[in-house]
Scaffold this motif. Structure first.
Motif, PDB file in Angstrom:
ATOM      1  N   ARG A 123       0.831  -1.211   0.000  1.00  0.00           N
ATOM      2  CA  ARG A 123       0.000   0.000   0.000  1.00  0.00           C
ATOM      3  C   ARG A 123       0.857   1.248   0.000  1.00  0.00           C
ATOM      4  O   ARG A 123       0.531   2.253  -0.657  1.00  0.00           O
ATOM      5  N   ARG A 158       1.134  -6.840 -11.490  1.00  0.00           N
ATOM      6  CA  ARG A 158       0.634  -8.211 -11.598  1.00  0.00           C
ATOM      7  C   ARG A 158       1.311  -9.121 -10.589  1.00  0.00           C
ATOM      8  O   ARG A 158       0.673  -9.986  -9.991  1.00  0.00           O
ATOM      9  N   MET A 160       2.409  -8.413  -7.746  1.00  0.00           N
ATOM     10  CA  MET A 160       1.913  -8.136  -6.398  1.00  0.00           C
ATOM     11  C   MET A 160       0.476  -8.618  -6.213  1.00  0.00           C
ATOM     12  O   MET A 160      -0.092  -8.499  -5.130  1.00  0.00           O
ATOM     13  N   GLY A 161      -0.119  -9.146  -7.290  1.00  0.00           N
ATOM     14  CA  GLY A 161      -1.457  -9.699  -7.187  1.00  0.00           C
ATOM     15  C   GLY A 161      -2.576  -8.727  -7.489  1.00  0.00           C
ATOM     16  O   GLY A 161      -3.752  -9.052  -7.278  1.00  0.00           O
ATOM     17  N   TYR A 162      -2.245  -7.529  -7.998  1.00  0.00           N
ATOM     18  CA  TYR A 162      -3.272  -6.532  -8.300  1.00  0.00           C
ATOM     19  C   TYR A 162      -3.690  -6.624  -9.766  1.00  0.00           C
ATOM     20  O   TYR A 162      -2.876  -6.944 -10.634  1.00  0.00           O
ATOM     21  N   VAL A 166      -5.389  -1.198 -11.685  1.00  0.00           N
ATOM     22  CA  VAL A 166      -4.739  -0.470 -10.592  1.00  0.00           C
ATOM     23  C   VAL A 166      -3.553   0.331 -11.137  1.00  0.00           C
ATOM     24  O   VAL A 166      -3.298   1.455 -10.705  1.00  0.00           O
ATOM     25  N   ALA A 226      -7.705  -1.633  -4.913  1.00  0.00           N
ATOM     26  CA  ALA A 226      -6.620  -2.599  -5.046  1.00  0.00           C
ATOM     27  C   ALA A 226      -6.745  -3.719  -4.015  1.00  0.00           C
ATOM     28  O   ALA A 226      -6.570  -4.903  -4.344  1.00  0.00           O
ATOM     29  N   GLU A 227      -7.039  -3.369  -2.787  1.00  0.00           N
ATOM     30  CA  GLU A 227      -7.132  -4.387  -1.743  1.00  0.00           C
ATOM     31  C   GLU A 227      -8.347  -5.293  -1.941  1.00  0.00           C
ATOM     32  O   GLU A 227      -8.304  -6.484  -1.625  1.00  0.00           O
ATOM     33  N   HIS A 229      -9.532  -6.274  -4.743  1.00  0.00           N
ATOM     34  CA  HIS A 229      -9.364  -7.143  -5.905  1.00  0.00           C
ATOM     35  C   HIS A 229      -7.985  -7.795  -5.959  1.00  0.00           C
ATOM     36  O   HIS A 229      -7.588  -8.306  -7.005  1.00  0.00           O
ATOM     37  N   ARG A 230      -7.286  -7.776  -4.852  1.00  0.00           N
ATOM     38  CA  ARG A 230      -5.951  -8.370  -4.843  1.00  0.00           C
ATOM     39  C   ARG A 230      -6.036  -9.887  -4.717  1.00  0.00           C
ATOM     40  O   ARG A 230      -6.824 -10.416  -3.933  1.00  0.00           O
ATOM     41  N   LYS A 231      -5.198 -10.572  -5.481  1.00  0.00           N
ATOM     42  CA  LYS A 231      -5.062 -12.018  -5.391  1.00  0.00           C
ATOM     43  C   LYS A 231      -3.581 -12.328  -5.190  1.00  0.00           C
ATOM     44  O   LYS A 231      -2.840 -12.499  -6.165  1.00  0.00           O
ATOM     45  N   PRO A 232      -3.123 -12.321  -3.941  1.00  0.00           N
ATOM     46  CA  PRO A 232      -1.694 -12.501  -3.662  1.00  0.00           C
ATOM     47  C   PRO A 232      -1.156 -13.773  -4.301  1.00  0.00           C
ATOM     48  O   PRO A 232      -1.811 -14.808  -4.303  1.00  0.00           O
TER      49      PRO A 232
END
Length: 494
Positions: A123, A158, A160-162, A166, A226-227, A229-232
């Motif tokens: 973040r 990508r 970072m999973g975003y 974003v 971002a948080e 829709h994040r997929k770590p």
């Protein structure tokens, strides 16, 4: 579920623009074309109705206007320093350059290292980058440059999973917020103030406060989205062969994501080599070179495109000597990178073609655009100050659908809006503020904007999906803009 999805499927952006072009072609012949006299200040009194309306044929030759001519005319419009032709050349060359850079595999290894360093603070990284691009828009009018920076940052986003949108938010959207709230941008507020005979760079305190408020709002929305829709993506163990890493690099070049490629994440597991460090150092040096060029040397689209071609050649040589790529492989990677941006090129062409059907943006040549501008000015002349100021904001926002360049809109609209502000009791400084906010904020979502469509093309985000994401934030920003304009009227902003 699938039948419901297909039933409500939104058309391709090109189809939407085609229907807009058809609507414009049917409307324009019925609307009187107009122009503003040359040699005198642009004002309501200098407007003249042309002797003939603009006739639009299905197919035209010579200087006639034709519906089916719009894509070609749009693609070849403008100059080497602006849309459409300049931006098209720019994004194709940058796309090709990043095709080579991605195929080298260095960016993926470097990004994995960066993710390991940032640890649990993504973040902070996103917020810092958003603020940096907003400052770029405020200080030197960053716009087209965000296309290249987005291409640089997408692999990081990508990894970072975003999702890729974003990246659009923290580059292009951030730059537009900075542009719209700038206190010193020479291509926006300074130009508009000069045309309106307002002291250059005056009114800075309110604009600086506005910059902080709008940028903070943009950061908050970006981090929230971002948080959600994040997929770590878990980092793999450090165990992979160099041969496998090369195969992973090729897969990542086409998808930007090792996990999505179907490969066993061999690239990610490979450690960085000297070749990776040399390539990454070249990327960092190029970024510094671009920033210096834009700020200190006045570089623009032609120079920045050439800087990326230089980086492309440097990267290809390193990758060839390190046996990452062959010469033919580097050439194919360049072609593939450019091909991925062809949809964006076609969308830009159609968007500029719509402007062509309206008669163009020259204030001294007959066009329906000039007629719309004069009609809106005549209507606002009778409104009370606070409503007239909101009307100015609406006019500037509406014209952004067809005139996206901040400097072009200032040159065309500000002479009329400055004189109109005197008639309705609104300060000229407020008229400049309405111009800033209306132009920049609408550019976040209008489908006819060449830079926005190019940015979405780089990110691989369809405009229809983008609008579904951004419209709530766009509405919030417009309401905030209306509040700032109302405050400026009540405050007597000067």
């Amino acid at each position: 579920m699938s039948s419901t999805t297909s039933r409500f499927k939104v058309p391709n952006t090109l189809i939407i623009l085609l229907f807009i072009a058809l609507f414009v072609a049917l409307l324009v012949p019925w609307v009187p074309a107009g122009y503003f006299e040359k040699g005198v200040a642009i004002s309501l009194d200098s407007y003249r109705v042309a002797e003939h309306n603009i006739h639009i044929a299905w197919f035209a030759s010579g200087k006639e206007v034709g519906l089916f001519n719009a894509p070609f005319e749009g693609m070849t419009s403008g100059s080497r320093t602006g849309s459409a032709i300049g931006v098209i050349a720019f994004i194709l060359l940058v796309g090709g350059a990043f095709g080579v850079i991605n195929a080298s595999g260095a960016v993926d290894r470097g990004l994995l290292r960066l993710i390991a360093i940032t640890g649990d603070h993504p973040r902070l990284l996103l917020g810092s980058l958003f603020a940096a691009f907003a400052a770029g828009g405020a200080v030197f009018g960053m716009g087209e440059e965000t296309i290249a920076f987005l291409a640089l940052l997408l692999p990081l986003i990508r990894r970072m999973g975003y999702p890729p949108e974003v990246g659009v938010m923290m580059t292009y959207v951030a730059s537009q917020i900075g542009f719209g709230t700038s206190w010193m941008n020479p291509f926006g507020v300074a130009l508009a103030q000069g045309i309106a005979n307002v002291p250059l760079l005056s009114g800075a305190p309110l604009r600086i406060v506005m910059f902080v408020i709008f940028v903070s709002t943009g950061i908050a929305f970006t981090l929230w989205y971002a948080e959600r829709h994040r997929k770590p993506q878990p980092l793999p163990d450090d165990a992979g062969a160099a041969a496998d890493s090369t195969a992973g690099a090729a897969a990542c070049a086409s998808t930007g994501n090792a996990a999505d490629s179907g490969q066993p994440a061999a690239l990610a597991s490979a450690s960085m080599t000297a070749a990776d460090r040399f390539i990454l150092a070249g990327i960092v040096a190029t970024i510094i070179w671009i920033v210096w060029g834009v700020v200190a040397a006045g570089y623009f689209i032609p120079e920045i495109a050439t800087q990326f071609v230089t980086l492309c050649c440097y990267t290809a040589l390193i990758a060839i000597f390190a046996k990452r790529l062959t010469a033919d492989g580097a050439a194919e990677a360049f072609i593939n990178g450019a091909q991925q941006l062809m949809p964006a090129v076609l969308v830009i062409s159609m968007a500029k073609g719509i402007e062509y059907l309206l008669g163009g943006s020259n204030p001294h040549a007959p066009s329906v655009l000039n007629t719309f501008l004069h009609s809106m000015g005549t209507m606002l002349e009778t409104w009370p100050p606070i409503l007239a100021a909101q009307g100015m904001l609406a006019v500037q926002t509406a014209f952004t659908f067809v005139i996206h360049s901040g400097s072009a809109q200032a040159a065309i609209n500000m002479p009329l809006m400055a004189g109109l502000s005197d008639l309705v009791g609104v300060t000229r400084q407020t008229a400049v503020l309405a111009y800033q906010l209306g132009n920049a904020m609408a550019n976040m979502s209008v489908p006819t904007g060449a830079i926005l469509m190019a940015t979405l093309g780089v990110a691989g985000v369809p405009w229809t999906r983008w609008f579904g994401i951004i419209w709530r934030f766009q509405l919030l920003i417009l309401l905030m803009s209306m509040g700032m304009v109302a405050f400026a009227v009540l405050y007597g902003y000067n």
